[in-house]
Structure formats: C-alpha cells, structure tokens
Design a protein around this motif. Sequence first.
Motif, mmCIF file in Angstrom:
data_model
loop_
_atom_site.group_PDB
_atom_site.id
_atom_site.type_symbol
_atom_site.label_atom_id
_atom_site.label_comp_id
_atom_site.label_asym_id
_atom_site.label_seq_id
_atom_site.Cartn_x
_atom_site.Cartn_y
_atom_site.Cartn_z
ATOM 1 N N GLU A 199 0.844 -1.178 0.000
ATOM 2 C CA GLU A 199 0.000 0.000 0.000
ATOM 3 C C GLU A 199 0.885 1.234 0.000
ATOM 4 O OE1 GLU A 199 -1.518 0.517 4.471
ATOM 5 O OE2 GLU A 199 -1.994 -1.463 3.657
ATOM 6 N N LYS A 200 0.349 2.302 -0.533
ATOM 7 C CA LYS A 200 1.132 3.523 -0.670
ATOM 8 C C LYS A 200 1.455 4.118 0.699
ATOM 9 C CE LYS A 200 0.298 6.121 -4.355
ATOM 10 N NZ LYS A 200 -0.394 7.023 -5.321
ATOM 11 N N GLY A 201 2.533 4.893 0.722
ATOM 12 C CA GLY A 201 2.886 5.605 1.936
ATOM 13 C C GLY A 201 1.981 6.811 2.133
ATOM 14 N N TRP A 202 2.230 7.554 3.173
ATOM 15 C CA TRP A 202 1.328 8.643 3.579
ATOM 16 C C TRP A 202 2.144 9.802 4.129
ATOM 17 C CZ3 TRP A 202 -4.126 9.277 5.026
ATOM 18 C CH2 TRP A 202 -4.360 10.284 5.959
ATOM 19 N N ALA A 203 1.712 11.005 3.814
ATOM 20 C CA ALA A 203 2.297 12.184 4.451
ATOM 21 C C ALA A 203 1.240 13.273 4.548
ATOM 22 C CB ALA A 203 3.500 12.700 3.662
ATOM 23 N N THR A 204 1.159 13.904 5.701
ATOM 24 C CA THR A 204 0.358 15.114 5.863
ATOM 25 C C THR A 204 1.326 16.248 6.168
ATOM 26 O OG1 THR A 204 -1.583 13.932 6.676
ATOM 27 C CG2 THR A 204 -1.439 16.267 7.174
ATOM 28 N N VAL A 205 1.326 17.233 5.290
ATOM 29 C CA VAL A 205 2.272 18.346 5.389
ATOM 30 C C VAL A 205 1.491 19.635 5.608
ATOM 31 C CG1 VAL A 205 3.996 19.694 4.128
ATOM 32 C CG2 VAL A 205 3.963 17.197 3.916
ATOM 33 N N LYS A 206 1.976 20.453 6.547
ATOM 34 C CA LYS A 206 1.369 21.763 6.775
ATOM 35 C C LYS A 206 2.252 22.844 6.168
ATOM 36 C CE LYS A 206 1.312 23.850 10.872
ATOM 37 N NZ LYS A 206 0.923 24.226 12.258
ATOM 38 N N VAL B 92 7.402 24.629 5.669
ATOM 39 C CA VAL B 92 6.918 23.291 5.320
ATOM 40 C C VAL B 92 7.175 22.379 6.511
ATOM 41 C CG1 VAL B 92 7.135 21.335 3.742
ATOM 42 C CG2 VAL B 92 7.409 23.678 2.875
ATOM 43 N N GLU B 93 6.102 21.818 7.046
ATOM 44 C CA GLU B 93 6.209 21.029 8.289
ATOM 45 C C GLU B 93 5.500 19.691 8.121
ATOM 46 O OE1 GLU B 93 4.794 21.445 12.975
ATOM 47 O OE2 GLU B 93 4.416 23.051 11.539
ATOM 48 N N LEU B 94 6.199 18.604 8.423
ATOM 49 C CA LEU B 94 5.591 17.272 8.386
ATOM 50 C C LEU B 94 4.761 17.066 9.655
ATOM 51 C CD1 LEU B 94 5.315 14.414 7.113
ATOM 52 C CD2 LEU B 94 7.333 13.759 8.455
ATOM 53 N N ILE B 95 3.471 16.817 9.480
ATOM 54 C CA ILE B 95 2.594 16.537 10.619
ATOM 55 C C ILE B 95 2.665 15.065 10.994
ATOM 56 C CG2 ILE B 95 0.225 16.627 11.483
ATOM 57 C CD1 ILE B 95 1.608 19.348 11.015
ATOM 58 N N ASP B 96 2.490 14.188 10.026
ATOM 59 C CA ASP B 96 2.720 12.758 10.229
ATOM 60 C C ASP B 96 2.912 12.100 8.868
ATOM 61 O OD1 ASP B 96 0.188 12.472 9.110
ATOM 62 O OD2 ASP B 96 -0.793 12.118 11.007
ATOM 63 N N GLY B 97 3.447 10.893 8.903
ATOM 64 C CA GLY B 97 3.688 10.198 7.640
ATOM 65 C C GLY B 97 4.486 8.928 7.833
ATOM 66 N N PHE B 98 4.492 8.110 6.786
ATOM 67 C CA PHE B 98 5.288 6.886 6.804
ATOM 68 C C PHE B 98 5.599 6.490 5.363
ATOM 69 C CE2 PHE B 98 0.777 5.851 7.370
ATOM 70 C CZ PHE B 98 0.518 5.046 6.269
#
Length: 493
Positions: free
Chosen positions: A231-238, A378-384
């Motif tokens: 499955e694809k990875g994930w990132a939420t960026v602010k 640019v800030e990473l909120i969460d991701g993998f």
Amino acid sequence: MTDSGPKFKTLKLLKLILSGFLVTVSLLFAIASIRTLSLDVNVGLQLARWEKTNNISLVVSQQQREELLDNFKEAIRIPTVSFSKDESNTTALREFDRFLRKAFPTVFSSDLVRHELVANYSHLFWVRGSQPDLVPYLLLAHIDVVPASESDGWDAPPFSAEEIDGFIYGRGTIDDKGSLVVSGTKGAMNIVRVLKQRGVRLLFVLDEGLAVLDGVISGLEGPAALIGLSEKGWATVKLSVFMAPGHSSMPPSETSIGILAAAVKRLEDNPMPRLFGHGPEKGTFEHLAHKFGLPMKFIMSNLWLFAPLLGRVLERKPETNAFVRTTTAVTMFNAGVKVNIMPSLAEAYVNLRIHSAQSLQEVLDLVQSTVGDQRVKVELIDGFDPLPVSSMDDKSFGFQIIKKTVLEMFPTITVAPGICIGNTDSRHFKDLTDDIYRFAPVWFKPGDAQRFHGINERISKKNYEELLVFYFSLIQNCDILKLPEPHSTIHEL
C-alpha cells in the motif's frame, strides 16, 4: 566530381543509419510480439496437485442462512463510529462486544479457541490448528466505521441494515464488518504490542483492501480479483506563512494568503514525477494483459517498452493517476478572522499518498523545492514510507493460498497482484511478518467503489454468503505443511 564523394558518403551513412533503425524496430517488434503471444503469468500453482483435497464443504441450511444474515444486520445496526483518530463511540463498541458473545457463543466457549480482549474493545482469537508447531497466520478485520448520516442522501438509513433488491445497506457492509462477522489504530497497534511481547512471528497477514472488480476496468474481459501486495505511503504536510497583521485599507503588495495560495498553486501545477512501472502496479497490468484485446494486450505485455506510454494514458484520470505517481491533495486551507484585517497567519494542509518507488523523505524534499519560497514553512505533521512489497511467487504461501481459494470459488476469474492506494490497519503488523495481503472477495461493479466511505454502502446477500465460504475454505487450505510443486514455472517478468 569533387563534390560527389562527400555527398555519396553522407547518403550511404544515412542509409546505414536508417537500415539499422529499421532492423532495431523490427527486432523490438518481434520480441514484443513473441512476448505478447507467450506471456502467461497465471500458469503454475492453480494447476498443481494439492496434497490436501479432503476439505469440508460448507453446507448452510435455510435456517442457518437466515440466522447468519440476521447477525450481520445486527452488527451493521451498531454504530461503531470512529469520529477521529482519538475519538470513538465507546458505548457502541461495548455493545458490539456483547453482540459478538451472543452471536458466536461457541467461539467464546470452545477449548480450541483462546480469546483475549485487548485495550478494552479489540478481540484477539487464537485458534489451534491440527499442527500447532507450524507458524501461525493472522486474519484481520476492524470493528469501527467512518461516520455516516442519512441527510447525506442515503437510500436507506446508514445504520438500518435495510434490505433493498437483494442488497443490505449500511455503513460497514463493505468496510469491514462483512469480513469481521464470520481502524482503529488503537486496536491494531495494541494487538501488535501484545504479539511482540510474546515473540510471535506470523507466516502472513490477510486484511481488507482490494476486491473483485467486475466491469470496472475498461476493456478487461471478465472479472479480476486483485490481491494487494503493498500500500502507498502517507504524508500530511502543513504549509504556513506568517506576516505582521494590518488593516485591509493599507494592504501590502503580498499577503500571507496570497503567498500561501501561490505555493499551493505551484504544488498543483507541478505533480510528483511519473513512476509507473517502478512499483508493484507493473505486475498488476502484466497479469491482466492476456484478458485484453489488441492493442492493449500488446502494450501491457511489454511494459519494459511501453511503461512510459501507458503511464501517460493512466495519468489523465484521477482514479488511475493514483497508480502512476505520488498524489498531492490540498485538503484544508485556513486564514483570516475578520473581513477588514490582514491575517497574520495562513495555513494549508496537503495530503500525499506516496508511490512505492519513493520514500517519505524524497517526497518532503520535492515539496520543499516545489514550494520554493523561504517565507512558506513546510512542516511534516505525520507520515510513513510505502509498505514493503509482499511476495507472490510459486513459493509464496500466503499469496498462493489466497489465490487457490479464490479460484476454487470462481474458476473463471483472473487473479492478479495489486496495490492499495489507501491504507489499512495491516500496516502496523509489518514487523511481525514479511507478507501482508489485502483482499476480500467483495464484488465491485461500476460505481461501487464510490460507496466505500461514501453514501449507499451496501453488499448483496449472495456476496455476504460468499465471504463466509471464502474464509471457511481459506482456513482449511492453510492447514498444510507446504505448498505443492507447480506443474510449470511462472515466466520471468
């Protein structure tokens, strides 16, 4: 005479180049044609002689069928909603616990089954096999569902389990109470913690994810069962811009909203690089190639040559663009408190689903370079990172057992590997096993995919019974020492 010599040599060189080009094209065409005619990635295990052939058939009486459907409907009526990552309907979860114990008393009382309640609401069942020394496997499903409201336009109330034209409507009919009754991060992660503490290693994990597609893929002959290998990875960026506040009567040449809007526009105008053919999606199309007519069969059988071309075609539609690249979606934009005040802070949230050929860090670097403005934080909120790709060769126990079970039920179906563009709870188990598969034999026809997390989620009564048969057969098929030898070897891809 002096001019004819160089001209003749130039003409001769051009002819040689043209001849070489034609020979190369002819050779590539011949190789591609041979591969198109000979490639059959589905030879192998489905024709093998299995050592275990005395499986018990599932015979369900009419009374049992009605009881099973009543239990399923009762499960749908319990609104086990997760409103957010940290907020769930705990009252409904406790009610669901009571329902399970009432609906399946034998499971909770059998000496062959050990049950544990994990983190108050999750259930872990250990079922003893005929050969307890073998490495265990895990069947996974989640109790919680996403919110739903009748005012959204449902044909039946979303927690009514109402039956219309042979379909049972309700939130959770597809995702994922159908598999459960035979997401939470809290439940899955706590179960992982328990298993890690006990040093458990799993042969494979099977969770929800992909399904049987019937008429969904344009040009494909017949239905296809896609078994998710990854499955694809994930990132939420602010993205955020901070400037001194001021009155709207004296605006600066650039505002925090304008700067941020320009950054967001750059992200949308410059999508992530096209990576089709560099991940497990390549295997999907090669496995399906023989079920297409020309010219698609020719193209899909030769992705070594045509991957860039097919990638360009796929990126034209949002539903297929997801297979081609890391997708970028601006999902939230917040700024301003009053119409006559210049806002000091503007924020936007961007959700990215990361292609298997990229890493989280690579994607963050690309976001930073594309934004290209030091005023935008640019800030990473969460991701993998994308999940590892599970095995699918002749020796891959989990994949081949799932494949065999599907083909026993639906002999004419095409089975192919796939990739989940969304995420499942199974990703939390990656440290406990090398092989995680995402599949349930839920049939999706055109338009059904939009019901997933959408309105009018439903499953036919016939399909629900097929889920029962699938897991009943799968468990028996797993009860073998080793896979049989296939009649022939899968072609090198």
